[in-house]
Structure formats: C-alpha cells, structure tokens
Design an enzyme around this catalytic site. Sequence first.
Site, PDB file in Angstrom:
ATOM      1  N   ASP A  61       0.871  -1.171   0.000  1.00 39.51           N
ATOM      2  CA  ASP A  61       0.000   0.000   0.000  1.00 39.51           C
ATOM      3  C   ASP A  61       0.906   1.219   0.000  1.00 39.51           C
ATOM      4  O   ASP A  61       1.605   1.478   0.983  1.00 39.51           O
ATOM      5  CB  ASP A  61      -0.891  -0.018   1.255  1.00 39.51           C
ATOM      6  N   VAL A  62       0.919   1.956  -1.099  1.00 35.98           N
ATOM      7  CA  VAL A  62       1.878   3.058  -1.232  1.00 35.98           C
ATOM      8  C   VAL A  62       1.673   4.149  -0.193  1.00 35.98           C
ATOM      9  O   VAL A  62       2.545   4.992   0.020  1.00 35.98           O
ATOM     10  CB  VAL A  62       1.850   3.676  -2.651  1.00 35.98           C
ATOM     11  N   ASN A  88       2.673   4.519 -10.286  1.00 36.64           N
ATOM     12  CA  ASN A  88       1.405   4.559 -11.014  1.00 36.64           C
ATOM     13  C   ASN A  88       0.176   4.533 -10.109  1.00 36.64           C
ATOM     14  O   ASN A  88      -0.895   4.998 -10.519  1.00 36.64           O
ATOM     15  CB  ASN A  88       1.354   3.373 -11.986  1.00 36.64           C
ATOM     16  N   TYR A 152      -8.557  16.005  -6.666  1.00 39.59           N
ATOM     17  CA  TYR A 152      -7.769  15.275  -7.659  1.00 39.59           C
ATOM     18  C   TYR A 152      -6.753  16.201  -8.315  1.00 39.59           C
ATOM     19  O   TYR A 152      -5.583  15.837  -8.489  1.00 39.59           O
ATOM     20  CB  TYR A 152      -8.707  14.665  -8.702  1.00 39.59           C
ATOM     21  N   LYS A 156      -2.642  15.733  -8.344  1.00 39.56           N
ATOM     22  CA  LYS A 156      -1.906  15.550  -9.596  1.00 39.56           C
ATOM     23  C   LYS A 156      -1.038  16.760  -9.941  1.00 39.56           C
ATOM     24  O   LYS A 156       0.037  16.586 -10.535  1.00 39.56           O
ATOM     25  CB  LYS A 156      -2.878  15.226 -10.738  1.00 39.56           C
ATOM     26  N   VAL A 185      -8.150   7.580 -20.562  1.00 35.98           N
ATOM     27  CA  VAL A 185      -7.575   6.253 -20.796  1.00 35.98           C
ATOM     28  C   VAL A 185      -8.621   5.197 -20.464  1.00 35.98           C
ATOM     29  O   VAL A 185      -9.345   5.318 -19.469  1.00 35.98           O
ATOM     30  CB  VAL A 185      -6.325   6.026 -19.916  1.00 35.98           C
TER      31      VAL A 185
END
Length: 234
Positions: A61-62, A88, A152, A156, A185
Amino acid sequence: MQNIEGKVAYITGGTKGIGFGIAKALVENGVKVAISGRNLADAEKAKHQLGNQHVLAIQSDVRNYEDEVKAVDQIIASFGRLDIVIANAGLGKFAPIDELSLEDWNAMIETNLNGVFHTMKATVEALKVSKGYYISIASLAGTNFFANGAGYNASKFGVVGFTQAAMLDLRNYDIKCSTIMPGSVTSHFNEHQPNEEDGWKIQPTDIGQMVVDLLRMNPNVLPSKIEVRPTKTK
C-alpha cells in the site's frame, strides 16, 4: 537506442489499467517486472495473466512507506537490482469542494501524492546504483483544473511538481525522471468498467509503449514531462 532486455522494473498499482498495460509492454520487451497492489491476490492474478516467470507479485500500500521499503527489499532479493520505477498507483474522488469529504481528500493526497514520494524515497538508493529511471503517472489534471476536481487536481498538480523537481535533484546521479500526463484512458479508474464504448480513448498498452520508448531513448535526451491525449474526443 538503449537495450532494456534484462532490466528490472517496479510498477505500483500494476494489477490492472495503466499499470498492467505498462507491465505487459515491459514483459514483452524482456524486462523483469515486479507489480504491486494493496491486495496480494490481485497481484498474483495479474502475474498469472502476464504469464511470465520473470514477474514478481507484491503486496504494498503506497500510503505506507514501510510497505514500499519491504517491496524494494523483495525486488532486490528476487532480481538483484532495480533499474526502472513506475509510480502509477492512484485514485480519484470527484465532488464540488463544499461537498468533498475529508476522507476522500485524504485518500487522494495519501495515495496519489504521498504514495509517489514514498515510492521515490524507498527506491532512490537502488536507482543511484543502477543509474535508473523513475517515471510517475500523473494526468492532464496535473495542469488543467476542472469543476468537481479540486482534490484530484491538487494531488496531480503535486505529482507533476514533485517529479519535475526530483528530476533536477537526481540528474546529478544519472537518474532520469519523467512524468506522463494522460488524458482519457480506458481503465478501471474511479470504478469504471472498460467496455466497447471506450474505443476512442488511449489504451493502457499505448502508455506501456510510451514507457518502452522513453526507456530506449538516447541517454543524452530526457523528455521530462509528457502530455498525451486521445486523437479525437467522443
């Protein structure tokens, strides 16, 4: 053109979507790959789908730095080195700022931004040894703000700024740093289920090919920030 066969890569959030697309492209080009996810069963399933003996499934878990340290230890123990890191892992929660919950804000900052730092911090010494490559997956939302996207956008924008500054710090160690900023994407992002209507979008394998192209590029050249969009809109 650089030869990447036999290199070792670590991809966070590599069990599906963009991360899996990158893993697939790297495996097809002879790279040994470690993929991580919060759930080990998901990582093992992705490993089976990749169908390659040189794939390592890791639970990490990052949001937890210690998990990333353990992940790097596993990679070094299994493959002996680490050459490529793809930060990612990420998520998105969208709501007007007056309705955005503390939980959703913290989830995005902890995963999308803190996670990118944790991955860098845990891998940087190994990358110094290999003179490796660190690539973060940001978003066009890292430079283009939009309604309902404050949390978000903040995460980012942070990823883009972090990676660009890290690039300046680490180029003195012959470590390359790039950030890829995709538009729409086809993926499972934000609980979306990919379907035939997603054909106009960038495909995860397209991002995978972009990573391969970056890694093969002349070592004197560094595309530090890459924006990529679908050719057409829906």
